[in-house]
Design a protein around this motif. Structure first.
Motif, PDB file in Angstrom:
ATOM      1  N   UNK A  95       0.861  -1.175   0.000  1.00 36.41           N
ATOM      2  CA  UNK A  95       0.000   0.000   0.000  1.00 36.41           C
ATOM      3  C   UNK A  95       0.904   1.232   0.000  1.00 36.41           C
ATOM      4  N   UNK A  96       0.521   2.260  -0.751  1.00 37.39           N
ATOM      5  CA  UNK A  96       1.346   3.470  -0.814  1.00 37.39           C
ATOM      6  C   UNK A  96       1.304   4.225   0.512  1.00 37.39           C
ATOM      7  N   UNK A  97       2.304   5.046   0.744  1.00 37.73           N
ATOM      8  CA  UNK A  97       2.336   5.865   1.962  1.00 37.73           C
ATOM      9  C   UNK A  97       1.120   6.786   2.008  1.00 37.73           C
ATOM     10  N   UNK A  98       0.722   7.302   0.847  1.00 39.41           N
ATOM     11  CA  UNK A  98      -0.452   8.181   0.788  1.00 39.41           C
ATOM     12  C   UNK A  98      -1.704   7.422   1.236  1.00 39.41           C
ATOM     13  N   UNK A  99      -1.847   6.191   0.786  1.00 43.61           N
ATOM     14  CA  UNK A  99      -2.996   5.377   1.189  1.00 43.61           C
ATOM     15  C   UNK A  99      -2.947   5.094   2.691  1.00 43.61           C
ATOM     16  N   UNK A 100      -1.770   4.736   3.206  1.00 42.92           N
ATOM     17  CA  UNK A 100      -1.626   4.467   4.641  1.00 42.92           C
ATOM     18  C   UNK A 100      -1.955   5.703   5.465  1.00 42.92           C
ATOM     19  N   UNK A 101      -1.428   6.843   5.059  1.00 44.07           N
ATOM     20  CA  UNK A 101      -1.683   8.083   5.789  1.00 44.07           C
ATOM     21  C   UNK A 101      -3.159   8.449   5.769  1.00 44.07           C
ATOM     22  N   UNK A 102      -3.833   8.195   4.657  1.00 43.99           N
ATOM     23  CA  UNK A 102      -5.269   8.454   4.580  1.00 43.99           C
ATOM     24  C   UNK A 102      -6.013   7.564   5.562  1.00 43.99           C
ATOM     25  N   UNK A 103      -5.677   6.279   5.586  1.00 40.91           N
ATOM     26  CA  UNK A 103      -6.336   5.364   6.521  1.00 40.91           C
ATOM     27  C   UNK A 103      -6.177   5.857   7.954  1.00 40.91           C
ATOM     28  N   UNK A 104      -4.965   6.245   8.321  1.00 42.36           N
ATOM     29  CA  UNK A 104      -4.705   6.746   9.668  1.00 42.36           C
ATOM     30  C   UNK A 104      -5.553   7.986   9.931  1.00 42.36           C
ATOM     31  N   UNK A 105      -5.675   8.872   8.937  1.00 45.91           N
ATOM     32  CA  UNK A 105      -6.410  10.127   9.122  1.00 45.91           C
ATOM     33  C   UNK A 105      -7.900   9.896   9.360  1.00 45.91           C
ATOM     34  N   UNK A 106      -8.432   8.756   8.903  1.00 46.37           N
ATOM     35  CA  UNK A 106      -9.855   8.469   9.140  1.00 46.37           C
ATOM     36  C   UNK A 106     -10.035   7.413  10.234  1.00 46.37           C
ATOM     37  N   UNK A 107      -8.977   7.140  10.976  1.00 45.74           N
ATOM     38  CA  UNK A 107      -9.077   6.275  12.145  1.00 45.74           C
ATOM     39  C   UNK A 107      -8.996   4.787  11.879  1.00 45.74           C
ATOM     40  N   UNK A 108      -8.369   4.414  10.777  1.00 46.32           N
ATOM     41  CA  UNK A 108      -8.223   2.992  10.438  1.00 46.32           C
ATOM     42  C   UNK A 108      -6.743   2.623  10.502  1.00 46.32           C
ATOM     43  N   UNK A 109      -6.437   1.516  11.173  1.00 40.25           N
ATOM     44  CA  UNK A 109      -5.064   1.032  11.276  1.00 40.25           C
ATOM     45  C   UNK A 109      -4.686   0.349   9.962  1.00 40.25           C
ATOM     46  N   UNK A 110      -3.677   0.893   9.240  1.00 39.56           N
ATOM     47  CA  UNK A 110      -3.300   0.290   7.948  1.00 39.56           C
ATOM     48  C   UNK A 110      -2.681  -1.094   8.092  1.00 39.56           C
ATOM     49  N   UNK A 111      -2.361  -1.497   9.331  1.00 38.85           N
ATOM     50  CA  UNK A 111      -1.789  -2.833   9.552  1.00 38.85           C
ATOM     51  C   UNK A 111      -2.844  -3.867   9.907  1.00 38.85           C
ATOM     52  N   UNK A 112      -4.116  -3.454   9.956  1.00 36.43           N
ATOM     53  CA  UNK A 112      -5.197  -4.396  10.224  1.00 36.43           C
ATOM     54  C   UNK A 112      -5.329  -5.390   9.075  1.00 36.43           C
TER      55      UNK A 112
END
Length: 62
Positions: free
Chosen positions: A4-21
């Motif tokens: 997953x791109x860093x942009x995608x990971x950062x977006x997930x974090x910004x909406x409260x989703x753990x990108x490592x889930x």
């Protein structure tokens, strides 16, 4: 398996989703967020919606 791109990971974090889930969990949460926050009256995605779609595409490919 691509990452997953860093942009995608950062977006997930910004909406409260753990990108490592688990990807299934991310898929459910992103789908819900997309429907609730990212579509206009005609169901066209806004900028956040396009990011959600790119994450769902990534999950679909992996």
């Amino acid at each position: 398996m691509s990452k997953m791109s860093e942009e995608q990971k950062n977006f997930l974090i910004s909406i409260g989703i753990n990108p490592n889930d688990d990807l299934d969990k991310i898929d459910d949460l992103v789908s819900d967020y997309l429907v609730m926050h990212c579509l206009d009256e005609e169901y066209n995605p806004n900028e956040e919606g396009l990011m959600c779609e790119s994450i769902l595409d990534y999950i679909g490919e992996n």
